[in-house]
Design a protein around this motif. Structure first.
Motif, mmCIF file in Angstrom:
data_model
loop_
_atom_site.group_PDB
_atom_site.id
_atom_site.type_symbol
_atom_site.label_atom_id
_atom_site.label_comp_id
_atom_site.label_asym_id
_atom_site.label_seq_id
_atom_site.Cartn_x
_atom_site.Cartn_y
_atom_site.Cartn_z
ATOM 1 N N GLY A 135 0.787 -1.234 0.000
ATOM 2 C CA GLY A 135 0.000 0.000 0.000
ATOM 3 C C GLY A 135 0.810 1.269 0.000
ATOM 4 N N GLY A 136 2.111 1.155 -0.235
ATOM 5 C CA GLY A 136 2.959 2.337 -0.208
ATOM 6 C C GLY A 136 3.204 2.804 1.221
ATOM 7 N N ASN A 137 3.923 3.892 1.359
ATOM 8 C CA ASN A 137 4.253 4.383 2.696
ATOM 9 C C ASN A 137 3.058 4.896 3.473
ATOM 10 N N GLN A 138 1.970 5.177 2.780
ATOM 11 C CA GLN A 138 0.788 5.609 3.511
ATOM 12 C C GLN A 138 0.094 4.451 4.219
ATOM 13 N N SER A 139 0.629 3.243 4.081
ATOM 14 C CA SER A 139 0.121 2.116 4.870
ATOM 15 C C SER A 139 0.901 1.968 6.175
ATOM 16 N N LEU A 140 1.885 2.861 6.392
ATOM 17 C CA LEU A 140 2.670 2.869 7.631
ATOM 18 C C LEU A 140 2.153 3.976 8.535
ATOM 19 N N TYR A 141 1.961 3.666 9.801
ATOM 20 C CA TYR A 141 1.432 4.652 10.744
ATOM 21 C C TYR A 141 2.425 4.854 11.889
ATOM 22 N N ASN A 142 2.979 6.054 11.951
ATOM 23 C CA ASN A 142 3.866 6.437 13.042
ATOM 24 C C ASN A 142 3.003 7.037 14.149
ATOM 25 N N ALA A 160 11.860 8.133 15.763
ATOM 26 C CA ALA A 160 10.954 7.365 14.909
ATOM 27 C C ALA A 160 10.622 8.155 13.652
ATOM 28 N N GLY A 161 10.337 9.458 13.822
ATOM 29 C CA GLY A 161 10.059 10.299 12.658
ATOM 30 C C GLY A 161 11.256 10.402 11.740
ATOM 31 N N ARG A 162 12.449 10.481 12.317
ATOM 32 C CA ARG A 162 13.667 10.549 11.502
ATOM 33 C C ARG A 162 13.855 9.261 10.707
ATOM 34 N N PHE A 163 13.581 8.119 11.326
ATOM 35 C CA PHE A 163 13.686 6.846 10.615
ATOM 36 C C PHE A 163 12.700 6.779 9.455
ATOM 37 N N PHE A 164 11.436 7.067 9.727
ATOM 38 C CA PHE A 164 10.433 6.976 8.668
ATOM 39 C C PHE A 164 10.745 7.940 7.525
ATOM 40 N N ASN A 165 11.245 9.106 7.848
ATOM 41 C CA ASN A 165 11.563 10.075 6.800
ATOM 42 C C ASN A 165 12.691 9.601 5.883
ATOM 43 N N GLN A 166 13.552 8.720 6.387
ATOM 44 C CA GLN A 166 14.616 8.170 5.539
ATOM 45 C C GLN A 166 14.082 7.154 4.533
ATOM 46 N N ILE A 167 12.927 6.549 4.839
ATOM 47 C CA ILE A 167 12.408 5.495 3.961
ATOM 48 C C ILE A 167 11.144 5.935 3.213
ATOM 49 N N GLY A 168 10.881 7.238 3.188
ATOM 50 C CA GLY A 168 9.754 7.744 2.411
ATOM 51 C C GLY A 168 8.591 8.269 3.208
ATOM 52 N N GLY A 169 8.639 8.116 4.533
ATOM 53 C CA GLY A 169 7.608 8.704 5.372
ATOM 54 C C GLY A 169 6.547 7.733 5.849
ATOM 55 N N ALA A 170 5.588 8.272 6.566
ATOM 56 C CA ALA A 170 4.497 7.497 7.132
ATOM 57 C C ALA A 170 3.349 8.441 7.462
ATOM 58 N N GLY A 412 11.901 14.381 4.016
ATOM 59 C CA GLY A 412 11.760 13.119 3.311
ATOM 60 C C GLY A 412 10.426 12.428 3.442
ATOM 61 N N ASN A 413 9.504 13.029 4.203
ATOM 62 C CA ASN A 413 8.190 12.401 4.338
ATOM 63 C C ASN A 413 7.333 12.736 3.129
ATOM 64 N N LYS A 414 7.138 11.753 2.272
ATOM 65 C CA LYS A 414 6.355 11.948 1.048
ATOM 66 C C LYS A 414 4.882 11.617 1.242
ATOM 67 N N LYS A 542 19.414 0.673 8.726
ATOM 68 C CA LYS A 542 20.437 -0.113 8.029
ATOM 69 C C LYS A 542 19.784 -1.142 7.111
ATOM 70 N N ARG A 543 18.667 -1.706 7.522
ATOM 71 C CA ARG A 543 17.996 -2.735 6.739
ATOM 72 C C ARG A 543 17.283 -2.160 5.521
ATOM 73 N N PHE A 544 17.314 -0.831 5.419
ATOM 74 C CA PHE A 544 16.785 -0.156 4.235
ATOM 75 C C PHE A 544 17.898 0.588 3.490
ATOM 76 N N GLY A 545 19.143 0.324 3.894
ATOM 77 C CA GLY A 545 20.280 1.009 3.273
ATOM 78 C C GLY A 545 20.364 2.475 3.629
ATOM 79 N N LYS A 546 19.807 2.875 4.790
ATOM 80 C CA LYS A 546 19.737 4.295 5.159
ATOM 81 C C LYS A 546 20.445 4.597 6.477
ATOM 82 N N GLU A 547 21.295 3.707 6.949
ATOM 83 C CA GLU A 547 21.910 3.910 8.260
ATOM 84 C C GLU A 547 22.738 5.197 8.308
ATOM 85 N N LYS A 548 23.589 5.412 7.302
ATOM 86 C CA LYS A 548 24.447 6.592 7.324
ATOM 87 C C LYS A 548 23.637 7.881 7.212
ATOM 88 N N LYS A 549 22.563 7.827 6.447
ATOM 89 C CA LYS A 549 21.714 9.004 6.325
ATOM 90 C C LYS A 549 21.012 9.295 7.654
#
Length: 802
Positions: A135-142, A160-170, A412-414, A542-549
């Protein structure tokens, strides 16, 4: 004296050591204690403190007396935060979830399995990726919007917000629980939320105020805690209030701590009728020509459009004191006398936040602002209104100096969907539903994964039974927390987070005064397998390749030092980070000019040069913007709307004849500390107390100290009876925040064994405009509890070794 109170008053070796370490005992004992323990500075929502550590264990907690003028007992409760039966000791996964079964209906009913960190992190990342694919990132609820977890820079909600923003948001949250109705309303009316604004300084109240109206505000109790680190200097200011001879009037169904301290006159208003009282006062002031017509003309907009409503020409109901007497149960003569007292004296109206947490809560602050405009003292020293004298040291003079802030969430929250804070159950249960909100619309997406960190939705959300049912519809629930909170027990994957005393952090003193920086030094090593929130979210990234970011290649200490560099302490005082960290605190001077601050004074002196940020630049008694929304339950001016659930509804009150209010706790911040020893001071047989008047206790056949069941159509809870003359007839009070504990976890909609008030509250929104909580609009009844089971709220669930 019951056992808990007796235990609280015992002075044992640890208590004696505390006295010695705080500098109030001298001699060989103090020297021995100091020599054998390490004294480490830290800070909390209850005040700054020193942890005394011996052999890697906390042996005592003592306040930092140089930074806390009047310490509270809650600081002592922090000793229980590290070693407690309710700690999450290692990563756990719900049994059926781990087995790959679709059994969301078993959440909260079955055991957990201990797993490795890698296993738990992989499962969480896989669940998020699966939801993104579906369902895309809008299926994730922070869900962790609240920052009350602790006062440090590494707040779990920000991470938590910083993490979600690295992977497209929630999907996130718009607004809040604290001021969900006032927040969208006040900026349009007076150009500012007001609820978080610097208040008129205590010094100006002491010099100029003759009458202070405590309109539901409990200054003593609520200022015991703070968003950052309280200094409790307000208690000293209140002593000066008393010496100044200020007359206090408390409009409240409860005779609060503040009313008692100030020896206030008590107006025992019927809950839910405050706006009717304000309307009647305004009507009387207008008809008697006692209102300030010059202030209305010069500083407000739209009074001519509000007046027809007040006089009954708009709806056929004239808002007279006699009309309000039937709604408020306050005599018309008292209403007139109250209005006269306020215009004849320099009067300060101290509003609160609980009144706007009710059906049509948007009308409360708007009505207070309109009433204050008719009195005409806004912007004068010691006059006008304030909605934050009870919060975070409201009235403290502000340093005006830069502090440290927190770890940023970044961009980064789309996902362009944010739901009103109180609509969690509605979101989960009704994908595709569209609701109105602040003149626009919000359409709920289908949520698959919900993440909670540093907060417990089962506790602050209304109608717990509805919420539990909603949470059981999801694919995955992930919780990051140090303790087995009610939400953790309802989750699929639970990560054990460290407490603040098991890691380093940094924070500031007070939201307004901003007079200190505090080092929150690591006190003890992490217990069990717990990890810092920062590490947990970095590993997920890290599991999304975004650890350094996510980390920017910075350790927590590098972040702390970076945040410190922003501060006045570093930039202007030139205090090196190493020196600050060694001392544990930096003190800022508060300028004398801050003690002369009067809210809205500049606007009062020149409304042309200093306009408000409103449509007209003036106070909007009428708002064309709001009127254009076209809502039936929210108009262009302050309006009295009858609540859907209150004692004025005779049919409903016949079934549920008691109005339940759920004030902020005396010994907690919401649910925090409910799993510590300090709660024994006020619990009754291990349950949250329910305050009831002697007349109502006799009417319902209940006695002080016994357990009763409090119930309505939404649920039921067990609570311990406290019979008191400090609450009016027809009203009962259960403080919010007790940990939910189902009496029989195998059954749905079972009663709460602990006294969680939100089993009884409604998810009904305030209005079509703000969609905020109505937790104080609730009727209940009580009865004998019968046989009760042990309260297991603070016990860990059954865990299978993996």
């Amino acid at each position: 004296m019951n056992n808990s109170r007796r235990d609280f008053l015992k002075v044992g070796a640890a208590a004696s050591a505390a006295v010695a370490a705080s500098g109030t005992m001298t001699g060989a004992f103090a020297k021995e204690f100091a020599a054998r323990t390490e004294k480490i500075p830290h800070a909390s929502h209850y005040g700054p403190f020193h942890a005394h550590v011996r052999d890697g264990k906390i042996v005592d907690i003592t306040p930092q007396l140089d930074s806390d003028a009047n310490p509270t007992a809650m600081v002592k409760g922090l000793a229980d935060r590290v070693m407690t039966d309710s700690r999450v000791k290692y990563p756990c996964v719900r049994k059926s979830y781990l087995e790959g079964k679709d059994a969301g209906d078993l959440r909260g009913k079955e055991e957990f399995v201990r797993v490795s960190w890698d296993k738990a992190l992989d499962l969480a990342a896989d669940a998020i990726k699966k939801a993104q694919a579906k369902g895309g990132n809008q299926s994730l609820y922070n869900s962790c919007y609240s920052g009350w977890a602790h006062p440090g820079a590494f707040k779990p909600n920000a991470l938590a917000g910083r993490f979600f923003n690295q992977i497209g948001g929630a999907v996130g949250t718009s607004g809040e629980y604290s001021n969900g109705a006032a927040g969208p309303t006040n900026p349009v009316i007076v150009g500012d939320m007001e609820v978080y604004s610097i208040q008129t300084a205590h010094e100006q109240i002491i010099k100029n105020t003759k009458v202070m109206i405590l309109w539901g505000a409990d200054l003593y109790k609520c200022n015991r805690i703070g968003w950052f680190v309280p200094n409790h200097r307000n208690i000293d200011a209140y002593e000066e209030y008393k010496k100044a001879g200020i007359k206090f009037i408390s409009i409240d169904p409860i005779y609060t701590t503040s009313a008692s301290e100030f020896k206030a006159d008590w107006i025992k208003i019927r809950p839910g009728s405050d706006v009717a009282l304000m309307m009647a006062m305004m009507h009387y002031l207008y008809k008697s020509k006692k209102y300030d017509a010059n202030f209305i003309k010069k500083y407000t907009h739209g009074f001519d459009k509000f007046l027809p409503y007040l006089l009954g020409k708009e709806d056929g109901i004239e808002k007279t004191p006699e009309w309000a007497e039937k709604l408020t149960e306050i005599p018309a003569a008292t209403i007139k006398e109250l209005a006269t007292t306020m215009v004849d004296n320099r009067t300060f109206i101290a509003g609160n936040w609980s009144l706007q947490r009710a059906h049509h809560g948007e009308q409360v602050d708007w009505s207070i602002i309109t009433l204050a405009s008719m009195i005409g003292q806004i912007g004068l020293p010691g006059g006008g209104f304030g909605f934050s004298m009870h919060y975070a040291g409201g009235g403290d003079a502000a340093s005006g100096k830069a502090t440290v802030g927190g770890v940023p969430q970044g961009g980064g929250n789309k996902v362009n969907v944010n739901i009103p804070a109180s609509r969690m159950s509605d979101l989960l249960l009704n994908p595709g539903k569209t609701v109105t909100f602040k003149g626009g619309k919000v359409t709920y997406p289908k949520i698959e994964v919900m993440l909670s960190a540093g907060s417990s939705p089962i506790g602050h959300q209304p109608d717990v039974n509805e919420l539990v049912g909603a949470m059981r519809t999801l694919d995955t629930i992930i919780t990051v927390d140090p303790w087995w909170t009610p939400t953790a027990k309802m989750s699929d994957i639970v990560f054990p987070a460290t407490t603040t005393m098991e890691r380093d952090d940094i924070t500031q003193g007070m939201s307004y005064a901003q007079d200190r920086l505090f080092a929150m030094k690591k006190v003890v090593d992490a217990r069990y397998e717990s990890k810092d929130d920062y590490w947990i979210f970095a590993e997920l990234a890290k599991r999304f390749g975004k650890e350094k970011k996510f980390t920017k290649n910075r350790t927590t200490m590098q972040w702390i030092e970076r945040l410190y560099k922003r501060s006045y302490a570093k930039k202007k005082m030139k205090i090196a980070f190493e020196d600050f960290w060694k001392e544990g605190v930096v003190k800022y001077e508060v300028p004398d000019s801050a003690r002369n601050f009067v809210r809205h004074e500049a606007f009062r002196k020149d409304p042309i040069k200093n306009p408000l940020k409103t449509e007209s630049g003036k106070i909007q008694i009428f708002s064309e913007k709001f009127d254009a929304y076209g809502y039936d339950d929210f108009k262009g001016h302050a309006t009295w709307f009858e609540p859907a659930e209150w004692l004025g509804n005779k049919k409903l009150a016949a079934k549920y004849p008691l109005h339940l209010v759920s004030p902020h706790p005396t010994y907690r911040v919401h649910s925090q500390l409910d799993n510590t020893w300090v709660q024994n001071v006020h619990k009754v047989q291990g349950r949250e107390p329910i305050r009831i008047s002697p007349n109502d206790a006799k009417k319902f056949g209940v006695r002080d100290g016994e357990i009763v069941e409090v119930y309505n159509d939404r649920g039921s809870v067990l609570a311990g009876v406290v019979v008191t003359n400090t609450i009016r007839d027809g009203v009962v009070a259960i403080e919010e925040g007790a940990w939910y504990s189902p009496d029989d976890a195998s059954k749905d909609k079972t009663r709460c064994n602990s006294g969680q008030a939100n089993l009884l509250t409604s998810s009904r929104p305030t209005s079509s405009m703000a969609q905020a909580t109505t937790a104080n609009t609730v009727l209940v009844s009580i009865k004998k509890a019968g046989v009760v089971q042990p309260n297991l709220a603070y016990s860990a669930p059954k865990i299978i070794e993996g």
